[in-house]
Design an enzyme around this catalytic site. Structure first.
Site, short mmCIF file in Angstrom:
data_model
loop_
_atom_site.label_atom_id
_atom_site.label_comp_id
_atom_site.label_asym_id
_atom_site.label_seq_id
_atom_site.Cartn_x
_atom_site.Cartn_y
_atom_site.Cartn_z
N ASP A 31 1.21 -0.86 0.04
CA ASP A 31 0.22 -0.10 0.08
C ASP A 31 0.75 0.88 0.05
OD1 ASP A 31 1.13 0.25 2.50
OD2 ASP A 31 -0.67 -0.32 4.06
N GLY A 78 1.22 3.65 2.35
CA GLY A 78 1.09 4.61 3.19
C GLY A 78 0.57 5.46 3.10
N PHE A 108 -3.34 5.53 4.31
CA PHE A 108 -3.84 5.22 5.55
C PHE A 108 -3.40 5.22 6.80
CE2 PHE A 108 -5.36 2.44 8.18
CZ PHE A 108 -7.29 2.59 8.76
N ASP A 166 -1.81 8.63 -1.26
CA ASP A 166 -3.90 8.91 -1.26
C ASP A 166 -4.05 10.14 -0.30
OD1 ASP A 166 -3.92 6.59 -0.17
OD2 ASP A 166 -6.07 6.55 -0.51
N ASP A 199 -8.41 -7.45 1.30
CA ASP A 199 -7.30 -7.17 2.05
C ASP A 199 -8.35 -7.00 4.17
OD1 ASP A 199 -5.59 -4.67 3.39
OD2 ASP A 199 -6.34 -4.31 1.63
N CYS A 206 -14.14 -28.12 9.63
CA CYS A 206 -12.60 -27.26 9.50
C CYS A 206 -11.30 -28.62 8.97
CB CYS A 206 -12.13 -26.03 10.17
SG CYS A 206 -10.31 -24.88 9.80
N CYS A 246 -8.04 -27.71 8.91
CA CYS A 246 -6.88 -26.62 8.40
C CYS A 246 -6.10 -27.53 9.62
CB CYS A 246 -7.06 -25.62 9.24
SG CYS A 246 -7.35 -25.31 10.79
N CYS A 282 -7.28 -27.29 13.57
CA CYS A 282 -8.62 -28.30 13.36
C CYS A 282 -8.67 -29.55 13.76
CB CYS A 282 -9.61 -27.56 12.89
SG CYS A 282 -10.59 -26.21 13.40
N HIS A 338 -4.87 -20.52 12.39
CA HIS A 338 -7.04 -20.85 11.32
C HIS A 338 -7.39 -20.00 10.40
CE1 HIS A 338 -11.43 -22.40 12.47
NE2 HIS A 338 -11.09 -21.29 12.23
#
Length: 402
Positions: free
Chosen positions: A91, A93, A95, A145, A310, A348, A350, A353, A379
């Site tokens: 990004d 910077g 924000f 921006d 994101d 799940c 993963c 789990c 997770h």
């Protein structure tokens, strides 16, 4: 082409496809985990690869302050520095500077601010943001921006939008003049890294001959440029968003982001602004919604035609013991899980789990063990990534594009 969106299926407003970048393909719509400091907190790069992460987001502001762009550049760019061969986005910077509030001053030229770490003074301009991001070498970089606060009256929202548009033009001008300075422009670092993994000896040979004999690789890498995205602002005003989109398209970028959301406005308003703005963005280029949201929200946005998203939520929530499951949110810190032998999410698959009980995860969190943050993060990331895989399957089950 070094950067392109290939739309392969649609279903209503939703689209599924592939984002072609210099460091690999990314299936879209995609959720990008946030690795602020070139690291997703608590999760190593090999685990991210196992989870199926194809693109990561890192933060220009934080990397500029530490370790510094020159350090990363000398290491061959962010990919080599963090040992990540897949796609990266940084990004601008904007924000983060917006978040400093009392430590910044915005002018036409740029933003003067003080570091949140040591109070040192810095000045970030559109040109400087481009210089930093070119030096970091992410596949996708963002125009600098001004993020409009909420609430903001009409006059303030327009002034902020106009400033963002002027800065966008300056960003593009600087980028076009300097894009050849990306760290991997001289050597195909992705190829070299692949050689390292296959054979350290071969990689050493490649480094030893990384001058004139690498001309062929240099030629291939020369056509692989970063992609600079423009950002649509305009506060919560639909008409300003339309105008911002139109004028940002006039400047011309290979992709467009919707910025300035999740700054305190009601969630319903966020959705309304997103849907309104999407109507004015090209159908054949990537659409990136910045900084949102919950699992339900990313599904809704993907179904509405957003290609990239994101959010720090899955990783930040994990560190505070909040876990996302097919049965709803679970606050693993609660005492009621102290003797719960069941898996965190029975649905799940993963690694967390499949192996650990809720009782054990609750114990780790209560004992302030670092492993708690690691497992919780793995997770939550798996849950977000699996959610997006389900959305892509749903879109492709609609109808493929000819």
């Amino acid at each position: 082409m070094s950067f392109q969106l290939q739309i392969e299926a649609t279903r209503g407003s939703a689209r599924a496809g592939r984002l072609i970048t210099p460091h690999g393909e990314v299936e879209t719509p995609v959720f990008m985990p946030v690795g602020t400091l070139a690291s997703v907190k608590g999760v190593s790069q090999d685990v991210l690869e196992e989870l199926g992460v194809e693109i990561l987001l890192s933060n220009t502001y934080h990397l500029y302050l530490r370790p510094g762009v020159e350090t990363v550049r000398k290491m061959g760019g962010l990919h080599r520095f963090m040992s990540w061969d897949r796609a990266l986005l940084t990004d601008s910077g904007g924000f983060q500077v917006f978040s400093l509030t009392e430590l910044r001053k915005v002018t036409e030229e740029g933003v003067a601010f003080r570091s949140h770490m040591d109070g040192s003074s810095h000045f970030l301009t559109p040109e400087k943001a481009m210089e930093i991001q070119i030096g970091l070498g992410a596949d996708i970089i963002m125009a600098f921006d001004e993020c409009t606060e909420f609430p903001a009256d009409g006059q303030r929202a327009r002034a902020s939008m106009e400033l963002t548009l002027r800065w966008a033009a300056r960003c593009k001008k600087y980028f076009e003049e300097h894009k050849h300075e990306v760290p991997w422009a001289d050597t195909d670092f992705a190829e070299m890294r692949a050689a390292e993994l296959r054979s350290p000896t071969r990689a050493g040979e490649m480094r030893a001959t990384a001058s004139a004999p690498t001309r062929a690789r240099t030629t291939r890498a020369t056509g692989a440029n970063q992609a600079l995205f423009g950002i649509v602002q305009g506060g919560m005003d639909f008409e300003l968003r339309r105008e911002s989109a139109s004028r940002t398209l006039d400047i011309g970028f290979p992709g467009y982001a919707i910025g300035g959301l999740s700054v305190g406005e009601p969630r319903e308003l966020t959705l309304d602004v997103v849907l309104s703005t999407l109507e004015h963005l090209p159908s054949n280029q990537p659409r990136y919604l910045m900084g949102v949201g919950t699992p339900d929200e990313i599904v809704q946005y993907a179904q509405s035609g957003v290609d990239m998203m994101d959010c720090v939520l899955p990783t930040r929530a994990a560190r505070h013991g909040l876990l996302f499951t097919s049965e709803g949110k679970v606050s693993i810190k609660q005492a009621r899980y102290a003797q719960d032998e069941s898996a965190l999410d029975p649905a799940c698959d993963c690694r967390v789990c499949q192996r650990y009980s809720r009782a054990y995860l609750r114990h780790l969190y209560a004992a302030n063990e670092l492993l708690a943050q690691v497992l919780n993060t793995v997770h939550n990331l798996h849950y977000y990534l699996a959610t997006m895989r389900t959305v892509r399957t749903w879109i492709r089950a609609g109808h493929a594009r000819a």
